[in-house]
Design an enzyme around this catalytic site. Structure first.
Site, PDB file in Angstrom:
ATOM      1  CB  ILE A   1      -0.952   0.005   1.213  1.00 38.81           C
ATOM      2  CG1 ILE A   1      -1.953  -1.149   1.109  1.00 38.81           C
ATOM      3  CG2 ILE A   1      -1.703   1.331   1.304  1.00 38.81           C
ATOM      4  CD1 ILE A   1      -2.839  -1.294   2.329  1.00 38.81           C
TER       5      ILE A   1
ATOM      6  CB  SER B   1       8.636   2.681   7.390  1.00 41.10           C
ATOM      7  OG  SER B   1       9.789   2.505   6.588  1.00 41.10           O
TER       8      SER B   1
ATOM      9  CE  LYS C   1      -5.804  -1.768  11.554  1.00 37.99           C
ATOM     10  NZ  LYS C   1      -5.103  -0.710  10.789  1.00 37.99           N
TER      11      LYS C   1
END
Length: 232
Positions: A17, A36, A156
């Site tokens: 992604i 990252s 989440k």
């Protein structure tokens, strides 16, 4: 001119992604910052920067935004693409060690909150025509329980609440917040069928929107946004 180009920041820029989203936005004229743990700073150019960051450390987020602002400008689009979880013990439910659970919460919730705060500070400085969009890569775990994915599901769910809260709070300002959740055609989670190119196309569409849409963006690569009767 490069100095007038919009800036995209991807937090958690993996090979699927993250890479696809960065390329799609770069093709649209954005300068892109990739952040990252495995970032290679030697790949940085005047139009694209790569920086190391441990997103399980929420206090590191503000510094990332500061460095991006200095190198490229204020991000008008921020994508939070990091996530992670420790699998629960199927023989002992609620068996995730506390330190691992807390680390997962940092990555999945606390750093999202820190990123949203830093993004808002930047949005306030941008011109009215700027995108001012925050997108979190989500999944169906904010709506359904799938043992043994305990810590990821908790993360989440909490992060989705943050996104919904911000979407409702800031809609009048023109700021946009989205929780993007790729699904299969029957509404089930995409899991191992995550399509980076589909995310890139969809995130561009969200960023180019003029006002806040539905915050919970369940979508398929084939149809785009789609409401499902399953997992809602």
């Amino acid at each position: 001119m490069a100095g007038n180009s919009p800036v995209l920041l991807i937090l958690g820029s993996g090979p699927n992604i993250g890479t696809a989203v960065g390329k799609a936005f770069a093709d649209k004229g954005y300068r892109v910052a990739f952040a990252s743990r495995r970032a290679d700073s030697e790949k940085s150019t005047a139009e694209e920067v790569h920086m190391k960051v441990d997103l399980a450390v929420p206090t590191s987020i503000a510094e990332v935004f500061s460095k991006v602002k200095e190198a490229l400008g204020i991000p008008s689009v921020v994508v939070y693409n990091a996530s992670g979880g420790t699998m629960d013990n199927p023989q002992k439910s609620l068996g995730v060690p506390l330190d691992a659970f807390m680390n997962n919460l940092n990555l999945n919730v606390n750093s999202v909150y820190a990123a949203m705060q830093s993004a808002l500070e930047g949005f306030a400085e941008l011109d009215s025509c700027a995108s001012k969009t925050f997108i979190m890569t989500g999944n169906a775990l904010n709506k359904a329980v799938f043992p043994p994915m305990l810590s990821l599901g908790v993360g989440k769910t909490a992060a989705a609440h943050l996104i919904e809260y911000a979407a409702k709070s800031y809609a009048i300002t023109g700021y946009k917040f989205y929780y993007a959740d790729q699904r299969d055609e029957d509404g089930s989670p995409a899991w191992f069928g995550i399509d980076g190119e589909a995310h890139a196309k969809y995130y561009l569409k969200l960023a180019e929107g003029k006002s806040q849409g539905i915050w919970d963006q369940t979508f398929t690569p084939q149809e785009g946004y789609k409401v499902f009767s399953r997992y809602i």
